[in-house]
Design a protein around this motif. Sequence first.
Motif, PDB file in Angstrom:
ATOM      1  N   TYR A 182       0.830  -1.213   0.000  1.00 36.79           N
ATOM      2  CA  TYR A 182       0.000   0.000   0.000  1.00 36.79           C
ATOM      3  C   TYR A 182       0.864   1.263   0.000  1.00 36.79           C
ATOM      4  N   ALA A 183       1.941   1.230   0.747  1.00 42.76           N
ATOM      5  CA  ALA A 183       2.841   2.387   0.771  1.00 42.76           C
ATOM      6  C   ALA A 183       3.477   2.599  -0.594  1.00 42.76           C
ATOM      7  N   LEU A 222       3.672   5.606  -5.692  1.00 41.63           N
ATOM      8  CA  LEU A 222       3.537   5.653  -7.149  1.00 41.63           C
ATOM      9  C   LEU A 222       2.427   6.614  -7.577  1.00 41.63           C
ATOM     10  N   ASP A 223       1.329   6.619  -6.826  1.00 43.32           N
ATOM     11  CA  ASP A 223       0.220   7.525  -7.137  1.00 43.32           C
ATOM     12  C   ASP A 223       0.640   8.981  -6.960  1.00 43.32           C
ATOM     13  N   ALA A 248       2.137  14.089  -9.330  1.00 43.90           N
ATOM     14  CA  ALA A 248       3.091  15.197  -9.378  1.00 43.90           C
ATOM     15  C   ALA A 248       3.619  15.394 -10.798  1.00 43.90           C
ATOM     16  N   CYS A 249       3.960  14.304 -11.463  1.00 36.36           N
ATOM     17  CA  CYS A 249       4.438  14.416 -12.860  1.00 36.36           C
ATOM     18  C   CYS A 249       3.366  14.975 -13.773  1.00 36.36           C
ATOM     19  N   ALA A 250       2.125  14.526 -13.602  1.00 35.62           N
ATOM     20  CA  ALA A 250       1.033  15.012 -14.441  1.00 35.62           C
ATOM     21  C   ALA A 250       0.771  16.496 -14.191  1.00 35.62           C
ATOM     22  N   LEU A 251       0.796  16.927 -12.939  1.00 39.44           N
ATOM     23  CA  LEU A 251       0.566  18.344 -12.641  1.00 39.44           C
ATOM     24  C   LEU A 251       1.688  19.223 -13.189  1.00 39.44           C
ATOM     25  N   ILE A 252       2.917  18.791 -13.029  1.00 45.49           N
ATOM     26  CA  ILE A 252       4.039  19.574 -13.551  1.00 45.49           C
ATOM     27  C   ILE A 252       3.969  19.659 -15.070  1.00 45.49           C
ATOM     28  N   ALA A 310      -7.211  10.312 -13.675  1.00 51.50           N
ATOM     29  CA  ALA A 310      -7.097  11.572 -14.409  1.00 51.50           C
ATOM     30  C   ALA A 310      -5.656  11.861 -14.806  1.00 51.50           C
ATOM     31  N   ALA A 311      -4.709  11.442 -13.997  1.00 50.98           N
ATOM     32  CA  ALA A 311      -3.301  11.631 -14.355  1.00 50.98           C
ATOM     33  C   ALA A 311      -2.946  10.790 -15.576  1.00 50.98           C
ATOM     34  N   ILE A 312      -3.438   9.571 -15.610  1.00 49.21           N
ATOM     35  CA  ILE A 312      -3.220   8.727 -16.786  1.00 49.21           C
ATOM     36  C   ILE A 312      -3.944   9.312 -17.994  1.00 49.21           C
ATOM     37  N   ALA A 313      -5.166   9.814 -17.785  1.00 47.54           N
ATOM     38  CA  ALA A 313      -5.927  10.427 -18.874  1.00 47.54           C
ATOM     39  C   ALA A 313      -5.208  11.658 -19.414  1.00 47.54           C
ATOM     40  N   TRP A 314      -4.530  12.408 -18.550  1.00 46.23           N
ATOM     41  CA  TRP A 314      -3.774  13.572 -19.011  1.00 46.23           C
ATOM     42  C   TRP A 314      -2.691  13.150 -19.996  1.00 46.23           C
ATOM     43  N   PHE A 315      -1.952  12.105 -19.650  1.00 50.49           N
ATOM     44  CA  PHE A 315      -0.867  11.671 -20.527  1.00 50.49           C
ATOM     45  C   PHE A 315      -1.393  11.047 -21.819  1.00 50.49           C
ATOM     46  N   VAL A 316      -2.601  10.481 -21.791  1.00 50.34           N
ATOM     47  CA  VAL A 316      -3.151   9.845 -22.990  1.00 50.34           C
ATOM     48  C   VAL A 316      -3.904  10.842 -23.863  1.00 50.34           C
TER      49      VAL A 316
END
Length: 88
Positions: free
Chosen positions: A5-6, A11-12, A17-21, A50-56
């Motif tokens: 879980y940690a 990873l989440d 953070a990568c998607a926001l940047i 949504a982070a995955i959707a941003w990259f796709v």
Amino acid sequence: MANVYALLLLLDVALVACALIDCWNADEDKIRVAPRGAWTFAILLVSPFAAIAWFVKGRPVPPVRLRERPVMIAPDDNPEFLASLSKR
């Protein structure tokens, strides 16, 4: 099990953070599907999806650079070749 879980939480957080940047560094006019504010809100609210959707779907498409190939000219159309023949 707590370690799994940690790791998933880490990873989440890294993905968000990568998607926001990436979202905030992208050019506003080239962002697809929705405006930057909507993407930011979605990335923060619907964390991994949504982070995955941003990259796709949301990320601007990088321009495709075509490789320039040399233009092949037939010898009878090449002025340099014809000039070399006339010198002979």
